[in-house]
Enzyme design. Structure first.
Site, mmCIF file in Angstrom:
data_model
loop_
_atom_site.group_PDB
_atom_site.id
_atom_site.type_symbol
_atom_site.label_atom_id
_atom_site.label_comp_id
_atom_site.label_asym_id
_atom_site.label_seq_id
_atom_site.Cartn_x
_atom_site.Cartn_y
_atom_site.Cartn_z
ATOM 1 N N HIS A 20 54.464 -26.871 -11.753
ATOM 2 C CA HIS A 20 53.701 -26.694 -12.641
ATOM 3 C C HIS A 20 52.372 -26.637 -12.193
ATOM 4 O O HIS A 20 50.977 -26.646 -12.876
ATOM 5 C CB HIS A 20 53.089 -28.604 -12.699
ATOM 6 C CG HIS A 20 52.377 -28.840 -14.142
ATOM 7 N ND1 HIS A 20 52.635 -28.612 -15.701
ATOM 8 C CD2 HIS A 20 51.152 -29.709 -14.101
ATOM 9 C CE1 HIS A 20 51.493 -29.150 -16.281
ATOM 10 N NE2 HIS A 20 50.861 -29.633 -15.304
ATOM 11 N N GLU A 21 51.297 -27.226 -10.685
ATOM 12 C CA GLU A 21 50.356 -26.946 -11.030
ATOM 13 C C GLU A 21 49.776 -25.518 -10.345
ATOM 14 O O GLU A 21 48.542 -24.965 -10.419
ATOM 15 C CB GLU A 21 50.236 -28.524 -9.326
ATOM 16 C CG GLU A 21 50.489 -29.452 -9.386
ATOM 17 C CD GLU A 21 48.988 -30.516 -10.786
ATOM 18 O OE1 GLU A 21 49.362 -30.767 -11.012
ATOM 19 O OE2 GLU A 21 48.337 -29.724 -10.437
ATOM 20 N N HIS A 45 48.331 -23.854 -12.807
ATOM 21 C CA HIS A 45 46.369 -24.576 -13.014
ATOM 22 C C HIS A 45 45.849 -23.380 -12.449
ATOM 23 O O HIS A 45 44.830 -22.313 -12.548
ATOM 24 C CB HIS A 45 46.530 -25.347 -13.085
ATOM 25 C CG HIS A 45 47.387 -26.452 -14.409
ATOM 26 N ND1 HIS A 45 46.682 -26.693 -15.537
ATOM 27 C CD2 HIS A 45 47.588 -27.772 -14.014
ATOM 28 C CE1 HIS A 45 47.247 -27.483 -16.160
ATOM 29 N NE2 HIS A 45 47.785 -28.206 -15.053
ATOM 30 N N HIS A 82 47.288 -26.644 -19.932
ATOM 31 C CA HIS A 82 48.413 -26.921 -20.799
ATOM 32 C C HIS A 82 49.081 -27.084 -22.315
ATOM 33 O O HIS A 82 48.343 -26.095 -22.554
ATOM 34 C CB HIS A 82 48.045 -29.245 -20.642
ATOM 35 C CG HIS A 82 48.318 -29.190 -20.084
ATOM 36 N ND1 HIS A 82 47.517 -30.319 -19.040
ATOM 37 C CD2 HIS A 82 48.694 -29.550 -18.520
ATOM 38 C CE1 HIS A 82 47.523 -31.041 -18.097
ATOM 39 N NE2 HIS A 82 48.681 -29.687 -17.696
HETATM 40 C C1 LIG Z 1 45.062 -34.517 -16.605
HETATM 41 C C2 LIG Z 1 45.954 -34.157 -15.219
HETATM 42 C C3 LIG Z 1 44.742 -34.087 -13.731
HETATM 43 C C4 LIG Z 1 47.238 -34.927 -15.491
HETATM 44 C C5 LIG Z 1 47.177 -34.455 -14.067
HETATM 45 C C6 LIG Z 1 47.825 -33.091 -14.488
HETATM 46 O O1 LIG Z 1 48.623 -32.475 -15.610
HETATM 47 N N1 LIG Z 1 47.951 -32.014 -13.271
HETATM 48 O O2 LIG Z 1 48.150 -30.804 -13.510
HETATM 49 C C7 LIG Z 1 48.683 -34.814 -13.933
HETATM 50 O O3 LIG Z 1 49.654 -35.043 -13.002
HETATM 51 N N2 LIG Z 1 49.821 -35.406 -15.284
HETATM 52 C C8 LIG Z 1 51.102 -35.954 -14.840
HETATM 53 C C9 LIG Z 1 51.591 -36.857 -16.270
HETATM 54 C C10 LIG Z 1 50.012 -37.930 -16.230
HETATM 55 N N3 LIG Z 1 50.671 -38.824 -15.491
HETATM 56 O O4 LIG Z 1 49.020 -37.267 -17.059
HETATM 57 C C11 LIG Z 1 52.206 -34.849 -14.446
HETATM 58 O O5 LIG Z 1 53.607 -34.958 -14.297
HETATM 59 N N4 LIG Z 1 51.736 -33.775 -14.716
HETATM 60 C C12 LIG Z 1 52.519 -32.668 -13.687
HETATM 61 C C13 LIG Z 1 54.160 -32.146 -14.193
HETATM 62 C C14 LIG Z 1 55.032 -31.708 -13.243
HETATM 63 C C15 LIG Z 1 55.829 -31.270 -13.624
HETATM 64 C C16 LIG Z 1 55.881 -31.244 -14.941
HETATM 65 C C17 LIG Z 1 54.887 -31.496 -16.133
HETATM 66 N N5 LIG Z 1 55.259 -31.096 -16.961
HETATM 67 C C18 LIG Z 1 54.293 -32.331 -15.060
HETATM 68 ZN ZN LIG Z 2 48.980 -30.413 -15.052
#
Ligand SMILES: CC(C)C[C@H](C(=O)NO)C(=O)N[C@@H](CC(N)=O)C(=O)NCc1cccc(N)c1
Ligand SMILES: [Zn+2]
Ligand SMILES: [Ca+2]
Length: 159
Positions: free
Chosen positions: A114-115, A118, A124
């Site tokens: 996922h990262e 980005h 997203h």
């Molecule tokens: C506003 C951002 C800094 C949130 C951060 C994110 O999207 N990082 O890419 C993040 O860690 N998001 C969490 C969800 C959350 N608690 O906001 C997440 O699980 N992102 C990683 C991820 C891994 C695998 C699959 C998906 N769809 C997303």
């Molecule tokens: Zn993300």
């Protein structure tokens, strides 16, 4: 969507989480990158010193000169910067999470994949089946395919 102006990108794992064996971290990162190189002309080369395009580190709370910070266990799991010089492409994982190869905790492979989306220029999506959907979905990492939305997105940048 801005992307890298080259297909050959380097990456470097700066430090390792104590949650997993080093070899398993190396594998999770390599497979997370492979998710994207399989559907683009991108080539990723691992380096062990110097400055890589994608610098990868495990960090907590406020860390270094990074303009973002982590929030302790759960919540934010990682963050990555869009393509560019300096911080561009760099990926940080929240060390306050329990990183795992399979089973309990968060799959490093899944979050890395996922990262790196980005790091390559994707943002997203609201497609719930997509890897770039904002929230972590704990599906079996080996069967976790890219959705058509992910493929369309990455190929619109690196077609
Ligand atoms: C506003 C951002 C800094 C949130 C951060 C994110 O999207 N990082 O890419 C993040 O860690 N998001 C969490 C969800 C959350 N608690 O906001 C997440 O699980 N992102 C990683 C991820 C891994 C695998 C699959 C998906 N769809 C997303
Ligand atoms: Zn993300
Ligand atoms: Ca967190």
């Amino acid at each position: 969507l801005p992307g890298w102006k080259k297909y050959n990108l380097t990456y470097r794992i700066i430090n390792y989480t104590p949650d997993m064996a080093r070899a398993d971290v190396d594998e999770a990162i390599q497979k997370g990158l492979e998710v994207w190189s399989k559907v683009t002309p991108l080539i990723f080369t691992k380096i062990s010193k110097g400055i890589a395009d994608i610098m990868i580190a495990f960090r907590t709370r406020v860390h270094g000169w990074c303009p973002r910070y982590f929030d302790g266990p759960l919540g934010v799991l990682g963050h990555a910067f869009p393509p560019g010089l300096g911080l561009g492409g760099d990926t940080h994982f929240d060390e306050d999470e329990n990183w795992t190869k399979d089973g309990a905790g968060f799959s490093l492979f899944l979050v890395a994949a996922h990262e790196f989306g980005h790091s390559l220029g994707l943002s997203h999506t609201n497609d719930q089946t997509a890897l770039m959907f904002p929230n972590y979905v704990s599906l079996d990492p080996s069967k976790y395919p890219l959705s058509q939305d992910d493929i369309n997105g990455i190929q619109s940048i690196y077609g």
